[in-house]
Design a protein around this motif. Structure first.
Motif, PDB file in Angstrom:
ATOM      1  N   ARG A 264      25.887  39.143  41.742  1.00 28.33           N
ATOM      2  CA  ARG A 264      25.741  38.086  40.884  1.00 28.33           C
ATOM      3  C   ARG A 264      27.039  37.406  40.349  1.00 28.33           C
ATOM      4  O   ARG A 264      27.065  35.954  39.950  1.00 28.33           O
ATOM      5  N   TYR A 265      27.942  38.460  40.075  1.00 27.71           N
ATOM      6  CA  TYR A 265      29.128  37.753  39.463  1.00 27.71           C
ATOM      7  C   TYR A 265      30.323  37.497  40.596  1.00 27.71           C
ATOM      8  O   TYR A 265      31.561  37.034  39.817  1.00 27.71           O
ATOM      9  N   SER A 266      30.255  38.156  41.776  1.00 28.06           N
ATOM     10  CA  SER A 266      31.231  38.047  42.699  1.00 28.06           C
ATOM     11  C   SER A 266      32.086  36.731  42.905  1.00 28.06           C
ATOM     12  O   SER A 266      33.258  36.536  42.777  1.00 28.06           O
ATOM     13  N   ASP A 267      31.399  35.649  42.868  1.00 29.97           N
ATOM     14  CA  ASP A 267      31.956  34.230  42.809  1.00 29.97           C
ATOM     15  C   ASP A 267      32.607  33.777  41.867  1.00 29.97           C
ATOM     16  O   ASP A 267      33.839  33.590  41.735  1.00 29.97           O
ATOM     17  N   THR A 268      32.218  34.347  40.751  1.00 29.93           N
ATOM     18  CA  THR A 268      32.784  34.079  39.418  1.00 29.93           C
ATOM     19  C   THR A 268      34.023  34.881  39.287  1.00 29.93           C
ATOM     20  O   THR A 268      35.088  34.277  38.684  1.00 29.93           O
TER      21      THR A 268
ATOM     22  N   TYR B 106      29.736  40.200  32.490  1.00 31.08           N
ATOM     23  CA  TYR B 106      30.945  39.086  32.598  1.00 31.08           C
ATOM     24  C   TYR B 106      32.240  39.513  31.905  1.00 31.08           C
ATOM     25  O   TYR B 106      33.024  39.368  32.489  1.00 31.08           O
ATOM     26  N   TYR B 107      31.686  39.907  30.852  1.00 27.90           N
ATOM     27  CA  TYR B 107      33.003  40.212  29.728  1.00 27.90           C
ATOM     28  C   TYR B 107      33.766  41.445  30.185  1.00 27.90           C
ATOM     29  O   TYR B 107      35.041  41.722  30.176  1.00 27.90           O
ATOM     30  N   TRP B 108      32.879  42.519  30.737  1.00 29.57           N
ATOM     31  CA  TRP B 108      33.718  43.481  31.239  1.00 29.57           C
ATOM     32  C   TRP B 108      34.559  43.109  32.669  1.00 29.57           C
ATOM     33  O   TRP B 108      35.767  43.648  32.563  1.00 29.57           O
TER      34      TRP B 108
END
Length: 87
Positions: free
Chosen positions: A20-24, A65-67
């Protein structure tokens, strides 16, 4: 589960969080590195290694996300310290 990906074995939730976060994560790494793709890939790899060590905790974190952002910042500061030390 016969997946070759170790995160899928550890926890589907951790697997989902990473993808979910890899692109970001990569985009944040690229911004930190002033769009130097080689350095960004190095930072991305470091973030992945940290994530793999703490996958279950991050998956349970209310705001992953913050981690990820804090790991990117920490890795960047370590890079700067090493760079300055070597000069």
């Amino acid at each position: 589960m016969k997946s070759g990906h170790f995160l899928a074995k550890a926890s589907n939730t951790a697997y989902d969080v990473w993808f979910r976060y890899s692109d970001t994560i990569y985009k944040l790494c690229l911004l930190k590195c002033n769009k130097d793709e080689e350095k960004a890939r190095d930072f991305y790899q470091e973030v992945f290694l940290k994530f793999s060590q703490h996958a279950r905790q991050v998956a349970e974190h209310p705001a992953p996300y913050y981690w990820f952002k804090s790991v990117i910042n920490n890795e960047f500061y370590i890079y700067i310290l090493k760079k300055n030390f070597m000069q």
